[in-house]
Design a protein around this motif. Structure first.
Motif, mmCIF file in Angstrom:
data_model
loop_
_atom_site.group_PDB
_atom_site.id
_atom_site.type_symbol
_atom_site.label_atom_id
_atom_site.label_comp_id
_atom_site.label_asym_id
_atom_site.label_seq_id
_atom_site.Cartn_x
_atom_site.Cartn_y
_atom_site.Cartn_z
ATOM 1 N N MET A 1 1.105 -1.063 -0.088
ATOM 2 C CA MET A 1 -0.176 -0.109 -0.215
ATOM 3 C C MET A 1 0.835 1.359 0.165
ATOM 4 O O MET A 1 1.769 1.361 0.770
ATOM 5 N N ALA A 2 0.862 2.128 -0.955
ATOM 6 C CA ALA A 2 1.199 3.197 -0.977
ATOM 7 C C ALA A 2 1.664 4.149 0.356
ATOM 8 O O ALA A 2 0.208 4.413 0.381
ATOM 9 N N ILE A 3 2.774 4.807 0.597
ATOM 10 C CA ILE A 3 1.959 6.090 1.594
ATOM 11 C C ILE A 3 1.916 8.162 0.696
ATOM 12 O O ILE A 3 2.573 7.594 -0.070
ATOM 13 N N GLU A 68 7.399 4.558 -2.472
ATOM 14 C CA GLU A 68 6.494 4.970 -2.381
ATOM 15 C C GLU A 68 5.406 3.669 -0.726
ATOM 16 O O GLU A 68 5.216 4.188 -0.251
ATOM 17 N N GLU A 69 6.724 2.451 -0.616
ATOM 18 C CA GLU A 69 6.232 1.731 0.349
ATOM 19 C C GLU A 69 7.607 1.920 1.935
ATOM 20 O O GLU A 69 7.183 1.655 2.641
ATOM 21 N N TRP A 87 3.249 -3.371 6.425
ATOM 22 C CA TRP A 87 3.703 -3.289 7.970
ATOM 23 C C TRP A 87 3.055 -2.681 8.902
ATOM 24 O O TRP A 87 2.062 -2.737 9.450
ATOM 25 N N LEU A 88 3.221 -1.483 8.683
ATOM 26 C CA LEU A 88 2.571 -0.049 9.584
ATOM 27 C C LEU A 88 1.419 -0.650 9.512
ATOM 28 O O LEU A 88 0.047 -0.740 10.542
ATOM 29 N N ARG A 89 0.692 -0.645 8.094
ATOM 30 C CA ARG A 89 -0.322 -0.424 8.413
ATOM 31 C C ARG A 89 -1.456 -1.769 9.284
ATOM 32 O O ARG A 89 -2.256 -1.373 9.375
#
Length: 380
Positions: A1-3, A68-69, A87-89
């Motif tokens: 998932m992109a930040i 992006e991640e 991982w953070l999400r």
């Protein structure tokens, strides 16, 4: 998932993802969960830096995106860490979010009988992809059913060999469930067995029970399952004081015969810091005494009465008849099972049961996910 954005705040780092979601991570938590050079042993990848060695007022000097991640952080102690956005999400600790077993569980009621989670035994043994689906179903629903297993004694142990290993208990590795002349447990009679979790008398009951039907000739004896997660959630919503009493009062459970006397005291319900369901230990037949603060006695009994009503309500139960060659796998910390009375004179009824830890199941899921590159962050 992109930040899409990072924002360093006074105590936290705010991370925004491309779906519009955003979470904040405390600086010290982020540093503790990041890896800087020298933090881990080169070979074992275990932590080698004591937590007390980290500065209590650590803060980011820089926080930037790499691609992006990935987040790169330079800390006030001049160490660098990198953090994967996915991982953070998955591991956010914001209220209402969770990881691991709890977040993968989905409560159910009697309607579950319309879509029982059946799997073919041979396919689960021979296909790692289907085995992964079977184990994920066990975690999600609290039970899974295998069909087409050999109706041979010891098959539960052979199945366990494909998943991990069984746990030895006072009954041995496998326990035969059939009518016995000198029964010391209601399971060895043809009487009704009310909803219960197995081995509540252990300090840590086995997390998974496998029940293998070998012979089912007698009339009656249908199996009932009820979701302790759904029942506990209902009780918490109806009467939080009573729910809390069931998480605080330690009740003794005991099973004994001439060869052993195993007993343990524990709350009926185990809950997390936000009151979320963790575990139920319910066996009215094995329940013994308890001692608690006088102010808890009445809330406890109110909660126990209501919980018992919910667990015995047919509207919360699934009801089916196990057939020879079927193996029922149950999350013994969540799903309670019961048995209707049967007529022992009408035919034989023989089942075998084996115990496994949920840790073994979760380990197997993770290994299969890595091997098959089939990641489900709910069981991370």
């Amino acid at each position: 998932m992109a930040i899409t954005a990072l924002q360093v705040l006074e105590r936290t780092l705010r991370v925004t993802w491309d779906d519009g979601g955003a979470e904040e991570f405390h600086h010290l938590w982020l540093r503790d969960h990041g890896v800087a050079a020298g933090d881990l042993h080169a070979d074992t990848r275990e932590r080698v830096v004591d937590f007390h060695a980290l500065q209590p007022d650590l803060r980011p000097l820089e926080a930037e995106l790499e691609g992006e991640e990935t987040i790169r952080v330079v800390w006030s102690d001049r160490r660098e860490t990198r953090h994967d956005g996915g991982w953070l999400r998955a591991h956010t600790y914001a209220p209402g979010r969770g990881t691991g077993l709890g977040s993968a569980r989905e409560p159910w009621r009697a309607e579950m009988v319309e879509h029982l989670p059946f799997f073919d035994y041979r396919e689960v043994v021979e296909s790692e992809a289907i085995q992964l689906r079977f184990l994920r179903g066990l975690v999600r629903d609290g039970f899974s059913l295998l069909t087409g297993a050999p109706s041979a004694e010891g098959e539960v142990e052979r199945l366990a060999g494909h998943l991990g290993y069984l746990r030895e208990i006072c009954f041995g590795r496998l326990r035969d469930i059939r009518v016995e002349p000198s029964a010391y447990n209601i399971a060895f009679t043809d009487d009704v067995v009310k909803p219960h979790t197995d081995l509540a008398n252990y300090a840590w009951p086995p997390g998974v029970q496998f029940l293998h039907c070998l012979v089912q000739e007698a009339s009656g004896g249908e199996t009932r399952l009820v979701d302790g997660l759904a029942a506990a959630n209902d009780l918490r919503a109806e009467d939080r004081e009573a729910f809390d009493a069931l998480t605080r009062v330690e009740v003794e459970f005991q099973i004994s015969n001439r060869d052993y006397d195993v007993r343990a005291a524990s709350p009926i319900l185990v809950a997390g810091p936000e009151g979320e369901f963790k575990m139920i230990r319910f066996s009215n037949q094995a329940r013994r005494s308890f001692v608690c603060h006088p102010d808890l006695v009445e809330p406890f009994y109110r909660g126990y009465r209501r919980l018992s009503e919910l667990l015995n309500d047919a509207g919360n139960q699934v009801h089916f008849r196990l057939a020879p060659g079927q193996i029922l796998a149950m999350d013994n910390h969540r799903v309670l099972h019961a048995r209707d009375a049967f007529n022992a004179s009408s035919g034989r009824r023989h089942l075998q049961i084996g115990s496994m830890e949920m840790d073994v199941v979760m380990s197997r899921i993770r290994l299969l996910e890595r091997k098959l590159n089939d990641r489900d962050t709910r069981t991370a």
